[in-house]
Design a protein around this motif. Structure first.
Motif, PDB file in Angstrom:
ATOM      1  N   ILE A 170       0.841  -1.204   0.000  1.00  0.00           N
ATOM      2  CA  ILE A 170       0.000   0.000   0.000  1.00  0.00           C
ATOM      3  C   ILE A 170       0.872   1.249   0.000  1.00  0.00           C
ATOM      4  N   ASN A 171       1.960   1.223   0.742  1.00  0.00           N
ATOM      5  CA  ASN A 171       2.882   2.355   0.726  1.00  0.00           C
ATOM      6  C   ASN A 171       3.430   2.594  -0.676  1.00  0.00           C
ATOM      7  N   ARG A 196      -0.493   7.828   4.178  1.00  0.00           N
ATOM      8  CA  ARG A 196      -0.768   8.045   5.599  1.00  0.00           C
ATOM      9  C   ARG A 196      -1.263   6.757   6.255  1.00  0.00           C
ATOM     10  N   TRP A 197      -2.068   5.978   5.532  1.00  0.00           N
ATOM     11  CA  TRP A 197      -2.521   4.703   6.088  1.00  0.00           C
ATOM     12  C   TRP A 197      -1.327   3.796   6.337  1.00  0.00           C
ATOM     13  N   SER A 198      -0.385   3.755   5.418  1.00  0.00           N
ATOM     14  CA  SER A 198       0.780   2.887   5.587  1.00  0.00           C
ATOM     15  C   SER A 198       1.628   3.333   6.771  1.00  0.00           C
ATOM     16  N   ALA A 199       1.763   4.643   6.973  1.00  0.00           N
ATOM     17  CA  ALA A 199       2.531   5.149   8.115  1.00  0.00           C
ATOM     18  C   ALA A 199       1.844   4.773   9.425  1.00  0.00           C
ATOM     19  N   TRP A 200       0.519   4.915   9.465  1.00  0.00           N
ATOM     20  CA  TRP A 200      -0.217   4.532  10.669  1.00  0.00           C
ATOM     21  C   TRP A 200      -0.125   3.032  10.909  1.00  0.00           C
ATOM     22  N   GLN A 248       9.573   9.750   1.963  1.00  0.00           N
ATOM     23  CA  GLN A 248       8.273  10.291   1.568  1.00  0.00           C
ATOM     24  C   GLN A 248       7.787  11.404   2.496  1.00  0.00           C
ATOM     25  N   GLY A 249       8.538  11.694   3.531  1.00  0.00           N
ATOM     26  CA  GLY A 249       8.150  12.754   4.450  1.00  0.00           C
ATOM     27  C   GLY A 249       7.166  12.325   5.510  1.00  0.00           C
ATOM     28  N   PHE A 250       7.083  11.010   5.772  1.00  0.00           N
ATOM     29  CA  PHE A 250       6.174  10.485   6.796  1.00  0.00           C
ATOM     30  C   PHE A 250       6.967   9.658   7.802  1.00  0.00           C
ATOM     31  N   SER A 251       8.049  10.178   8.276  1.00  0.00           N
ATOM     32  CA  SER A 251       8.962   9.413   9.113  1.00  0.00           C
ATOM     33  C   SER A 251       8.279   8.815  10.337  1.00  0.00           C
TER      34      SER A 251
END
Length: 343
Positions: free
Chosen positions: A186-187, A200-204, A250-253
């Motif tokens: 998904i990421n 954002r879902w993948s980061a969560w 990606q800026g979602f560390s």
């Protein structure tokens, strides 16, 4: 579209048996295997196996047979994608061939009919592999219509997987390695399509999974897997590491979440490769790497190359040397090629 992988320029020769072959400066693009649209297999394990570690030989063979054409296609594609990434005079032609082949599966809407929960569990890792191939070759291809179709297909499958893991997956699986692989897929779809919802879902999701780790770094869902506890801890680490690495770009560390959970998860597994005693203590079973069931294979450690870009460690680097080259088709093939000097 952002691609963080660095493309090393080296000479690469195509070899017979791969999907793309170069003959007299001409790239011959072979017909891809028939797209796999429907998957309806059951579990690899016996119905009585609460730990999901007792393999049903007949069911296992059926699962392997259903997945075999996908696995072979991924191996061929990742080998060709690596040759394109490494450079060569026929990069554009080879890339267009890979895109053409992927587009056959995209136009057929591959994996759109997943008839069992087990098929839904299995598809995440395969989607990650296709996305990693696409991520490598797309910058070299001028077939924009096919690229658009492939990206739309990856987007549909990512949406399907997000819904499955939110709504239909079993409670235990929602904290385990199969969700980690789906999260990586998904990421990648989110990056390829510049989709903030998927990213954002993948980061969560990856934060949630890493935060399951106990203080010693063990993953409770994997430690329930009997003699395969350590095996599945390693299986979970691969998508955890790559997703974390990708999110950095990606800026979602999420690096360092839950008291550096990823480092603890990795350290636990590497330490336990000495004798499996820690995982045996949790599972009550001697581990598969030490009871004669299986040997540790280099692809199970392929994530180390990406991990070293997050957490440089000379001892781990030296350990990895024993197993190099580290390749994994579901992670895009040759990991040194993809991640060395990536930062």
């Amino acid at each position: 579209m952002k691609y963080s992988i660095l493309f090393a320029v080296t000479s690469a020769l195509s070899i017979p048996g791969l999907t793309v072959m170069a003959q007299a400066d001409e790239v011959i693009c072979q017909t891809p295997p028939a797209p796999v649209v429907s998957l309806n297999f059951g579990s690899r394990y016996t119905d009585e196996s609460v730990s999901r570690s007792d393999i049903d030989e007949e069911s296992n063979a059926a699962v392997n047979a259903a997945l075999a054409p996908i696995e072979q296609f991924l191996r061929d594609l990742s080998s060709t994608a690596n040759k394109i990434t490494a450079g060569g005079a026929d990069q554009a032609a080879q890339a267009d061939c890979v895109i053409e082949q992927l587009n056959v599966w995209a136009e057929a809407d591959a994996f759109s009919d997943l008839g069992t929960i087990t098929a839904n569990f299995a598809i995440g890792a395969r989607l990650a592999g296709f996305a990693m191939v696409y991520r490598q070759v797309a910058p070299y291809s001028s077939d924009f219509a096919a690229r658009s179709a492939i990206e739309d297909w990856l987007g549909r499958r990512a949406s399907q997987q997000m819904s499955f893991w939110e709504e239909d997956a079993t409670a235990g699986a929602k904290t385990g390695n199969l969700r980690a692989w789906a999260t990586l897929a998904i990421n990648l779809a989110g990056e390829i399509r510049e989709d903030p919802v998927a990213l954002r879902w993948s980061a969560w999701s990856m934060t949630y999974l890493q935060c399951q780790a106990l203080e010693d770094g063990s993953l409770p869902q994997e430690m329930r897997r009997g003699k395969y506890a350590l095996h599945y801890q390693l299986h979970a680490i691969a998508p955890m590491v790559l997703t974390t690495r990708l999110l950095e770009d990606q800026g979602f560390s999420i690096l360092g979440v839950c008291d550096n959970a990823l480092d603890r998860i990795v350290e636990y597994a590497l330490n336990d490769l000495a004798d499996g005693s820690a995982s045996e203590a949790y599972s009550g079973k001697q581990q598969s790497y030490f009871d004669g069931t299986e040997d540790l294979r280099s692809f199970e450690l392929a994530w180390i190359e990406a991990y070293l870009t997050l957490s440089p460690n000379s001892e781990l680097d030296a350990f990895a040397e024993t197993y190099r080259p580290l390749r994994h088709s579901k992670l895009g093939g040759d990991q040194a090629l993809l991640w060395n000097n990536a930062i």
